[in-house]
Design an enzyme around this catalytic site. Structure first.
Site, PDB file in Angstrom:
ATOM      1  N   LYS A 177       9.152 -56.379  14.726  1.00 46.51           N
ATOM      2  CA  LYS A 177      10.086 -55.428  15.322  1.00 46.51           C
ATOM      3  C   LYS A 177       9.765 -53.998  14.874  1.00 46.51           C
ATOM      4  CE  LYS A 177      13.194 -57.910  13.410  1.00 46.51           C
ATOM      5  NZ  LYS A 177      14.454 -58.489  12.874  1.00 46.51           N
TER       6      LYS A 177
ATOM      7  N   GLY B 143      23.368 -55.610  11.205  1.00 49.00           N
ATOM      8  CA  GLY B 143      23.161 -56.982  11.657  1.00 49.00           C
ATOM      9  C   GLY B 143      22.290 -57.144  12.880  1.00 49.00           C
ATOM     10  N   THR B 144      21.512 -56.118  13.234  1.00 54.03           N
ATOM     11  CA  THR B 144      20.703 -56.232  14.441  1.00 54.03           C
ATOM     12  C   THR B 144      19.635 -57.321  14.332  1.00 54.03           C
ATOM     13  OG1 THR B 144      19.383 -54.368  13.600  1.00 54.03           O
ATOM     14  CG2 THR B 144      21.045 -53.872  15.272  1.00 54.03           C
ATOM     15  N   GLY B 145      19.056 -57.487  13.135  1.00 52.95           N
ATOM     16  CA  GLY B 145      18.038 -58.528  12.963  1.00 52.95           C
ATOM     17  C   GLY B 145      18.613 -59.916  13.133  1.00 52.95           C
ATOM     18  N   CYS B 146      19.775 -60.149  12.522  1.00 53.22           N
ATOM     19  CA  CYS B 146      20.459 -61.439  12.655  1.00 53.22           C
ATOM     20  C   CYS B 146      20.803 -61.710  14.117  1.00 53.22           C
ATOM     21  CB  CYS B 146      21.750 -61.448  11.838  1.00 53.22           C
ATOM     22  SG  CYS B 146      21.598 -60.968  10.113  1.00 53.22           S
TER      23      CYS B 146
ATOM     24  N   THR C 141      24.014 -50.235  13.790  1.00 52.24           N
ATOM     25  CA  THR C 141      22.875 -51.155  13.773  1.00 52.24           C
ATOM     26  C   THR C 141      23.030 -52.235  12.706  1.00 52.24           C
ATOM     27  OG1 THR C 141      21.702 -49.601  12.307  1.00 52.24           O
ATOM     28  CG2 THR C 141      21.267 -49.439  14.678  1.00 52.24           C
TER      29      THR C 141
END
Length: 286
Positions: free
Chosen positions: A189, A223-226, A221
């Site tokens: 990412k 928790g965007t990865g989760c 942003t």
């Protein structure tokens, strides 16, 4: 390209959208297990969970962590898989070597039939570290070779490979290195890389694809990865191939950031359930 990838896909029999998320809990609801449940539900999937840690956090940072005993983590996984089952499994916060070993050993041979989406959570959006140093080596040695899809951000990819990941070429090189380390597909990412656009790089055995979107000027942003990894897992659990799942999940997250509710004084949560809200509004107006 999607057709070319089809022969390399795991296709669970009769996909039902069941996703088991193995991750930490975020009481503020923006990341971790709570974000996973919302993202899976937004795509019509069924979310089950195994909690690895209880964090004390909000949009401004993490102030404490209580680690769940390994035996309880293993028991949660067994309870879900022996009864409800799963069409995809997603891992998030696995903070220590012993937790990673427990998860890998408990999943065992099941991963021959169930795709594993690994989000190698190391640092939060607010900068708090969520993984021990020795755990990073264990991710590289034990989790990466099992990953059907690995979803590191640029700093995580750099830590896992030892390479500089500061542009698209670095993302591509890191993805290829992680592919050689055993992962079947890698999404590096680009949110942490400066620029007016965010470029996510998907590296598979069939080649490389870039997903480019304009960067949104937003502090929301958390928790965007989760959220992204869980959205991908939800789509794969319903039978979609990796490339299509990544594309749709990236579109979903971009809109979730754009529609963020603006909660909290720090990095606020995204709007995880905007597709459901939009569908309900459409029904009301029809």
């Amino acid at each position: 390209m999607a057709d070319d990838m089809a022969s390399d896909e795991i296709t669970p029999p009769e996909p039902k959208g069941r996703v088991l998320s193995i991750a930490g809990s975020d009481p503020s609801g923006g990341a971790g297990i709570q974000a996973d449940i919302k993202a899976v539900s937004a795509f019509g999937g069924y979310a089950a969970t195994a909690i690895t840690a209880l964090t004390v956090q909000n949009t401004q940072g993490v102030t404490d962590v209580h680690h769940v005993p390994e035996a309880i983590i293993a028991a949660q996984i067994e309870a879900v898989l022996s009864d409800i089952g799963a069409d995809a499994i997603k891992t998030g916060m696995l903070a220590t070597k012993s937790v990673i070993d427990t998860v890998v050993d408990t999943l065992g041979d099941r991963l021959a039939e169930i795709p594993l989406i690994v989000d190698p959570v190391m640092v939060t959006t607010s900068g708090d570290t969520l993984m021990d140093k020795d755990a990073i080596d264990t991710v590289r040695e034990r989790l990466v070779p099992l990953a059907y899809l690995l979803t590191p951000n640029a700093p995580e990819a750099a830590k896992l490979t030892g390479l500089e990941v500061e542009d698209v070429d670095g993302q591509r090189a890191a993805g290829e290195a992680l592919l050689k380390a055993g992962a079947r597909a890698v999404l590096v990412k680009g949110g942490h890389i400066e620029g007016s656009q965010i470029i996510d790089v998907l590296v598979t055995r069939n080649g490389v694809r870039l997903f480019t979107r304009p960067r949104l000027k937003s502090q929301n942003t958390h928790g965007t990865g989760c959220t992204l990894a869980s959205a991908i897992a939800a789509l794969m659990a319903q039978g979609l191939p990796v490339e299509q799942s990544v594309e749709q999940a990236c579109d979903y997250l971009h809109e979730a950031i754009a529609r963020a509710p603006g909660f909290g004084a720090g990095h606020g949560p995204v709007n995880h359930i905007w597709p459901l809200a939009e569908a309900n509004l459409a029904k009301l107006s029809s």
